[in-house]
Design a protein around this motif. Structure first.
Motif, PDB file in Angstrom:
ATOM      1  N   ASN A 165      10.604 -11.850  -0.643  1.00 17.78           N
ATOM      2  CA  ASN A 165      10.601 -10.511  -0.050  1.00 17.78           C
ATOM      3  C   ASN A 165      10.561  -9.387  -1.075  1.00 17.78           C
ATOM      4  OD1 ASN A 165      10.868 -11.693   2.547  1.00 17.78           O
ATOM      5  ND2 ASN A 165      13.082 -11.843   2.255  1.00 17.78           N
ATOM      6  N   GLY A 166      11.020  -9.659  -2.288  1.00 20.21           N
ATOM      7  CA  GLY A 166      11.100  -8.621  -3.307  1.00 20.21           C
ATOM      8  C   GLY A 166      12.374  -7.807  -3.248  1.00 20.21           C
ATOM      9  N   TYR A 167      13.258  -8.120  -2.311  1.00 17.68           N
ATOM     10  CA  TYR A 167      14.507  -7.369  -2.163  1.00 17.68           C
ATOM     11  C   TYR A 167      15.538  -8.188  -1.391  1.00 17.68           C
ATOM     12  CZ  TYR A 167      13.224  -6.495   2.711  1.00 17.68           C
ATOM     13  OH  TYR A 167      12.893  -6.652   4.035  1.00 17.68           O
TER      14      TYR A 167
ATOM     15  N   SER B 284      -4.931   7.545  -2.021  1.00 20.29           N
ATOM     16  CA  SER B 284      -5.951   6.687  -1.428  1.00 20.29           C
ATOM     17  C   SER B 284      -5.481   5.232  -1.390  1.00 20.29           C
ATOM     18  CB  SER B 284      -7.261   6.792  -2.223  1.00 20.29           C
ATOM     19  OG  SER B 284      -8.244   5.955  -1.678  1.00 20.29           O
ATOM     20  N   LEU B 285      -4.837   4.786  -2.460  1.00 23.77           N
ATOM     21  CA  LEU B 285      -4.280   3.436  -2.485  1.00 23.77           C
ATOM     22  C   LEU B 285      -3.182   3.298  -1.440  1.00 23.77           C
ATOM     23  CD1 LEU B 285      -3.955   0.616  -3.702  1.00 23.77           C
ATOM     24  CD2 LEU B 285      -2.503   1.627  -5.493  1.00 23.77           C
ATOM     25  N   TYR B 286      -2.328   4.323  -1.327  1.00 25.49           N
ATOM     26  CA  TYR B 286      -1.265   4.277  -0.317  1.00 25.49           C
ATOM     27  C   TYR B 286      -1.846   4.113   1.086  1.00 25.49           C
ATOM     28  CZ  TYR B 286       2.412   5.685   2.864  1.00 25.49           C
ATOM     29  OH  TYR B 286       3.309   5.703   3.917  1.00 25.49           O
ATOM     30  N   GLN B 287      -2.866   4.876   1.409  1.00 22.84           N
ATOM     31  CA  GLN B 287      -3.466   4.787   2.740  1.00 22.84           C
ATOM     32  C   GLN B 287      -4.019   3.389   3.003  1.00 22.84           C
ATOM     33  OE1 GLN B 287      -3.187   7.073   5.023  1.00 22.84           O
ATOM     34  NE2 GLN B 287      -2.248   8.583   3.669  1.00 22.84           N
ATOM     35  N   ALA B 288      -4.538   2.741   1.968  1.00 24.18           N
ATOM     36  CA  ALA B 288      -5.103   1.405   2.134  1.00 24.18           C
ATOM     37  C   ALA B 288      -4.026   0.359   2.393  1.00 24.18           C
ATOM     38  CB  ALA B 288      -5.922   1.030   0.896  1.00 24.18           C
ATOM     39  N   ILE B 289      -2.886   0.472   1.709  1.00 18.66           N
ATOM     40  CA  ILE B 289      -1.857  -0.561   1.830  1.00 18.66           C
ATOM     41  C   ILE B 289      -0.804  -0.237   2.885  1.00 18.66           C
ATOM     42  CG2 ILE B 289      -2.164  -1.111  -0.610  1.00 18.66           C
ATOM     43  CD1 ILE B 289       0.582   0.144  -1.124  1.00 18.66           C
ATOM     44  N   GLU B 290      -0.837   0.957   3.439  1.00 15.94           N
ATOM     45  CA  GLU B 290       0.215   1.405   4.362  1.00 15.94           C
ATOM     46  C   GLU B 290       0.534   0.399   5.470  1.00 15.94           C
ATOM     47  OE1 GLU B 290       1.512   5.302   7.003  1.00 15.94           O
ATOM     48  OE2 GLU B 290      -0.588   5.069   6.368  1.00 15.94           O
ATOM     49  N   PRO B 291      -0.459  -0.248   6.102  1.00 14.57           N
ATOM     50  CA  PRO B 291      -0.109  -1.180   7.177  1.00 14.57           C
ATOM     51  C   PRO B 291       0.751  -2.361   6.727  1.00 14.57           C
ATOM     52  CG  PRO B 291      -2.434  -0.587   7.287  1.00 14.57           C
ATOM     53  CD  PRO B 291      -1.911  -0.070   5.979  1.00 14.57           C
ATOM     54  N   GLU B 292       0.769  -2.650   5.434  1.00 16.50           N
ATOM     55  CA  GLU B 292       1.515  -3.802   4.939  1.00 16.50           C
ATOM     56  C   GLU B 292       2.846  -3.424   4.292  1.00 16.50           C
ATOM     57  OE1 GLU B 292      -1.068  -6.958   3.122  1.00 16.50           O
ATOM     58  OE2 GLU B 292      -2.581  -5.357   3.254  1.00 16.50           O
ATOM     59  N   LEU B 293       3.165  -2.136   4.260  1.00 17.39           N
ATOM     60  CA  LEU B 293       4.425  -1.698   3.665  1.00 17.39           C
ATOM     61  C   LEU B 293       5.601  -1.990   4.575  1.00 17.39           C
ATOM     62  CD1 LEU B 293       3.349   1.806   2.280  1.00 17.39           C
ATOM     63  CD2 LEU B 293       3.652  -0.309   0.971  1.00 17.39           C
ATOM     64  N   GLU B 294       6.753  -2.208   3.963  1.00 20.61           N
ATOM     65  CA  GLU B 294       8.008  -2.351   4.706  1.00 20.61           C
ATOM     66  C   GLU B 294       8.891  -1.142   4.418  1.00 20.61           C
ATOM     67  OE1 GLU B 294      10.383  -5.928   4.842  1.00 20.61           O
ATOM     68  OE2 GLU B 294       8.683  -7.105   4.106  1.00 20.61           O
ATOM     69  N   TRP B 295       9.318  -0.449   5.474  1.00 15.37           N
ATOM     70  CA  TRP B 295      10.309   0.611   5.325  1.00 15.37           C
ATOM     71  C   TRP B 295      11.679  -0.042   5.475  1.00 15.37           C
ATOM     72  CZ3 TRP B 295       9.656   5.548   3.800  1.00 15.37           C
ATOM     73  CH2 TRP B 295       8.338   6.039   3.767  1.00 15.37           C
TER      74      TRP B 295
ATOM     75  N   PRO C 184       5.927  -8.993  -2.104  1.00 20.71           N
ATOM     76  CA  PRO C 184       5.258  -9.594  -3.268  1.00 20.71           C
ATOM     77  C   PRO C 184       3.900 -10.227  -2.985  1.00 20.71           C
ATOM     78  CG  PRO C 184       7.594 -10.062  -3.344  1.00 20.71           C
ATOM     79  CD  PRO C 184       7.351  -9.375  -2.032  1.00 20.71           C
ATOM     80  N   GLU C 185       3.754 -10.934  -1.868  1.00 21.12           N
ATOM     81  CA  GLU C 185       2.467 -11.573  -1.585  1.00 21.12           C
ATOM     82  C   GLU C 185       1.371 -10.529  -1.408  1.00 21.12           C
ATOM     83  OE1 GLU C 185       0.448 -14.725   1.592  1.00 21.12           O
ATOM     84  OE2 GLU C 185       2.605 -14.383   1.610  1.00 21.12           O
ATOM     85  N   ALA C 186       1.668  -9.476  -0.646  1.00 23.58           N
ATOM     86  CA  ALA C 186       0.694  -8.396  -0.462  1.00 23.58           C
ATOM     87  C   ALA C 186       0.490  -7.635  -1.761  1.00 23.58           C
ATOM     88  CB  ALA C 186       1.160  -7.456   0.642  1.00 23.58           C
TER      89      ALA C 186
ATOM     90  N   PHE D 250      16.317  -4.619  -5.468  1.00 24.03           N
ATOM     91  CA  PHE D 250      14.892  -4.933  -5.390  1.00 24.03           C
ATOM     92  C   PHE D 250      14.275  -5.040  -6.776  1.00 24.03           C
ATOM     93  CE2 PHE D 250      14.780  -0.277  -5.473  1.00 24.03           C
ATOM     94  CZ  PHE D 250      13.642   0.029  -6.204  1.00 24.03           C
ATOM     95  N   THR D 251      13.124  -5.709  -6.827  1.00 23.96           N
ATOM     96  CA  THR D 251      12.378  -5.807  -8.071  1.00 23.96           C
ATOM     97  C   THR D 251      11.407  -4.641  -8.169  1.00 23.96           C
ATOM     98  OG1 THR D 251      10.741  -7.069  -9.325  1.00 23.96           O
ATOM     99  CG2 THR D 251      10.778  -7.434  -6.938  1.00 23.96           C
ATOM    100  N   PRO D 252      11.423  -3.915  -9.273  1.00 22.91           N
ATOM    101  CA  PRO D 252      10.489  -2.791  -9.425  1.00 22.91           C
ATOM    102  C   PRO D 252       9.097  -3.232  -9.850  1.00 22.91           C
ATOM    103  CG  PRO D 252      11.894  -2.927 -11.353  1.00 22.91           C
ATOM    104  CD  PRO D 252      12.366  -3.999 -10.409  1.00 22.91           C
ATOM    105  N   THR D 253       8.851  -4.550  -9.894  1.00 22.54           N
ATOM    106  CA  THR D 253       7.516  -5.033 -10.251  1.00 22.54           C
ATOM    107  C   THR D 253       6.517  -4.838  -9.109  1.00 22.54           C
ATOM    108  OG1 THR D 253       8.011  -7.283  -9.493  1.00 22.54           O
ATOM    109  CG2 THR D 253       8.461  -6.774 -11.807  1.00 22.54           C
ATOM    110  N   VAL D 254       7.014  -4.717  -7.877  1.00 24.69           N
ATOM    111  CA  VAL D 254       6.114  -4.516  -6.741  1.00 24.69           C
ATOM    112  C   VAL D 254       5.984  -3.028  -6.448  1.00 24.69           C
ATOM    113  CG1 VAL D 254       6.635  -6.760  -5.727  1.00 24.69           C
ATOM    114  CG2 VAL D 254       7.980  -4.766  -5.043  1.00 24.69           C
TER     115      VAL D 254
END
Length: 268
Positions: free
Chosen positions: A18-20, A183-194, A163-165, A205-209
């Motif tokens: 999960n990264g966190y 622009s990158l944020y808009q592309a990945i937004e559907p896969e983000l976890e709030w 991490p996988e995404a 959490f790991t700051p690598t992601v």
């Protein structure tokens, strides 16, 4: 071979996947002491009485602090907390066993404190999409202990790309070099976890992601602190031991080993 206990193995697997990790604070009295001192410093800056409900006071701070004074207000609180000899140990105690299980028991801790005060609809306190370890400043061996002083949820919290995404989009980052971070944020937004982190809980959490925040669109103010930890003997980047990090747990064998010198006469 893996001699970790089952609890540690389960935590490690969840963190890697999960990264966190979000879990209850391990020292609620220490967290209360930190929040109470924060409120004390805030009331001192504002010249107002100490409130009966500290959580409500922090939630509604936007009614007392205009945006133009927000940074000086934040710096006043930071300097006051850093002046307290008990603060760093109290902060660590909120997640000591979690940090030790995931990072190790010989540790260094960031010397400074990160404090976010994000009032509703304010765009001056944003941390855009980023991954700390992409540059030369941060080591991928670090973790961030993020502790809220109020309930944090939705845009009052932070987002993280699992991490996988993250691995998938990391390979495509160059495609957005000319278009920018938004622009990158808009592309990945559907896969983000709030991340939902109520007061009384901690987030590691790991700051690598990729992670960051957006404009707080909730009705109350976000208050959160963050401090980095890493293993004492793991590789450092530009943020070095003694400058950015300070040792907080060094075992006896390491102390002996670091002081040991070979006697002369053994060259042959």
């Amino acid at each position: 071979m893996d001699f970790l206990e089952k609890k540690e193995t389960d935590l490690s697997a969840a963190f890697i996947q999960n990264g966190y990790i979000i879990q209850p604070c391990e020292n609620l009295s220490g967290l209360e002491r930190i929040r109470n001192k924060t409120v004390d410093l805030a009331t001192n800056f504002l010249g107002v009485p100490y409130p009966t409900d500290t959580g409500e006071f922090l939630d509604e701070i936007a009614s007392l602090v205009p945006v133009k004074k927000l940074n000086s207000f934040r710096l006043h609180i930071l300097s006051g907390l850093m002046a307290e000899s008990w603060f760093r140990e109290a902060y660590f105690s909120c997640a000591r066993s979690l940090v030790e299980a995931l990072v190790g028991n010989e540790l260094v801790m960031q010397r400074n404190i990160g404090l976010s005060i994000q009032i509703p609809d304010d765009n001056s306190s944003l941390l855009p999409l980023h991954s700390d370890s992409w540059g030369s400043e941060c080591s991928p061996f670090e973790v961030v202990l993020w502790i809220p002083l109020v309930d944090c949820y939705q845009t009052k919290s932070m987002f993280i790309l699992p991490p996988e995404a993250d691995a998938k989009w990391r390979e495509r980052v160059q495609e957005f070099a000319g278009a920018g971070t938004e622009s990158l944020y808009q592309a990945i937004e559907p896969e983000l976890e709030w991340l939902e982190v109520p007061y009384g809980n901690v987030l590691l959490f790991t700051p690598t992601v990729m992670h960051g925040n957006r404009i707080n669109q909730e009705s109350t103010t976000r208050w959160s602190m963050n401090i980095r930890f890493k293993g004492l003997f793991t590789p450092y980047s530009d943020k070095r031991l003694g400058e950015y990090f300070a040792p907080i747990a060094v075992r006896a064998a390491s102390k002996i080993g670091m002081k040991f010198t070979m006697p002369g006469g053994f060259d042959e």
